[in-house]
Design a protein around this motif. Structure first.
Motif, PDB file in Angstrom:
ATOM      1  N   PRO A 222      50.357  43.143  54.609  1.00 29.37           N
ATOM      2  CA  PRO A 222      50.619  43.614  55.977  1.00 29.37           C
ATOM      3  C   PRO A 222      52.109  43.623  56.318  1.00 29.37           C
ATOM      4  O   PRO A 222      52.611  44.602  56.888  1.00 29.37           O
ATOM      5  CB  PRO A 222      49.857  42.607  56.845  1.00 29.37           C
ATOM      6  CG  PRO A 222      48.751  42.112  55.969  1.00 29.37           C
ATOM      7  CD  PRO A 222      49.338  42.076  54.584  1.00 29.37           C
TER       8      PRO A 222
ATOM      9  N   ALA B 176      53.994  46.342  54.177  1.00 29.86           N
ATOM     10  CA  ALA B 176      53.612  47.693  54.623  1.00 29.86           C
ATOM     11  C   ALA B 176      54.270  48.023  55.963  1.00 29.86           C
ATOM     12  O   ALA B 176      54.804  49.123  56.147  1.00 29.86           O
ATOM     13  CB  ALA B 176      52.096  47.798  54.735  1.00 29.86           C
TER      14      ALA B 176
ATOM     15  N   LEU C 272      44.771  47.857  56.619  1.00 27.85           N
ATOM     16  CA  LEU C 272      46.048  48.373  57.144  1.00 27.85           C
ATOM     17  C   LEU C 272      45.777  49.346  58.286  1.00 27.85           C
ATOM     18  O   LEU C 272      46.490  49.367  59.289  1.00 27.85           O
ATOM     19  CB  LEU C 272      46.840  49.102  56.052  1.00 27.85           C
ATOM     20  CG  LEU C 272      47.566  48.266  55.012  1.00 27.85           C
ATOM     21  CD1 LEU C 272      48.357  49.198  54.097  1.00 27.85           C
ATOM     22  CD2 LEU C 272      48.481  47.244  55.666  1.00 27.85           C
TER      23      LEU C 272
END
Ligand SMILES: *Cc1c(COP(=O)(O)O)cnc(C)c1O
Length: 227
Positions: free
Chosen positions: A143, A146, A187
């Protein structure tokens, strides 16, 4: 010489068959021809047979092939481990990098990407089986990495990539790919949309397609053994 055209016909049929069996559309799975350690002649044969996307693991080897095929409008994917001192030439010559596992690498590519080429497509590599010998981040790091990569204007965060441990059993092959698919979903729930799962090779593409692969990276089954 190995018949690239014949191999391509065969593998294309197998990929399409797997997609249909998985309830997916064949055109949603891209065949990335992994041309590392294969001669230029085979790349040209694959291009003649209709392929445009090629993957290379080694920067110098990839650059030479890119230079020798400038007139062909090929799409080049870097799929090897990328060292910081090689990011500039990769940012300047490749269209995709599948193996991002450090923010530092992404930042360097972002800074070095010529704006006129448009954003460099990237995937984040996940070390899905936690193997010491392999690159990639742990799922728990995803997380944060990204979110940081999604902010970089000269990169396009396209999705996730993995290189799982080898299994011969179909169900065992599916497991890590299913986890990657779940990570992409997680995501999405955080507001980060991706459209790419780069997973599956000559030995496990079918399992990957069943778990949602959008790019399968095929070397040996297309080109024969590497030299
Ligand atoms: C070499 C390689 C491939 C292709 O492997 P084959 O088994 O020859 O199909 C795919 N992905 C990566 C990251 C590779 O290094």
């Amino acid at each position: 010489m190995i018949g690239v055209t014949e191999n391509l016909a065969k593998i294309s049929d197998l990929l399409a068959f797997a997609a249909v069996q998985a309830g997916r559309k064949p055109e949603d799975v891209l065949l990335l021809a992994v041309s590392k350690k294969q001669p230029l002649s085979k790349i040209l044969a694959a291009h003649q047979a209709g392929l445009r996307n090629f993957g290379e693991n080694f920067v110098q080897e990839g650059l030479e092939k890119i230079d020798q095929t400038r007139s062909l409008d090929l799409v080049w994917h870097f799929i090897g481990h990328l060292q910081n001192n090689k990011t500039r030439v990769v940012a300047e010559n490749f269209d995709w990098v599948h193996t991002i596992d450090k923010l530092k690498t992404a930042q360097r590519l972002n800074n070095q990407r010529p704006v006129e080429l448009g954003p460099l497509n990237i995937c984040l590599q996940i070390n899905i089986d936690g193997e010491a010998s392999k690159s990639g981040i742990a799922p728990a790091q995803l997380p944060e990495l990204a979110a940081a990569c999604a902010e970089l204007p000269n990169l396009a965060l396209r999705g996730l990539m993995c290189l799982p441990a080898t299994h011969s059993d179909f169900d065992a092959q599916r497991e890590p790919f299913a986890k990657i698919n779940e990570l992409a979903q997680s995501l999405r729930s955080r507001g980060i949309e991706t459209d790419t799962l780069s997973m599956g090779m000559s030995g496990d593409y079918r399992a990957a397609i069943f778990e949602g692969a959008t790019i399968v990276r095929i070397g040996t089954a297309l080109f024969g053994e590497r030299t």
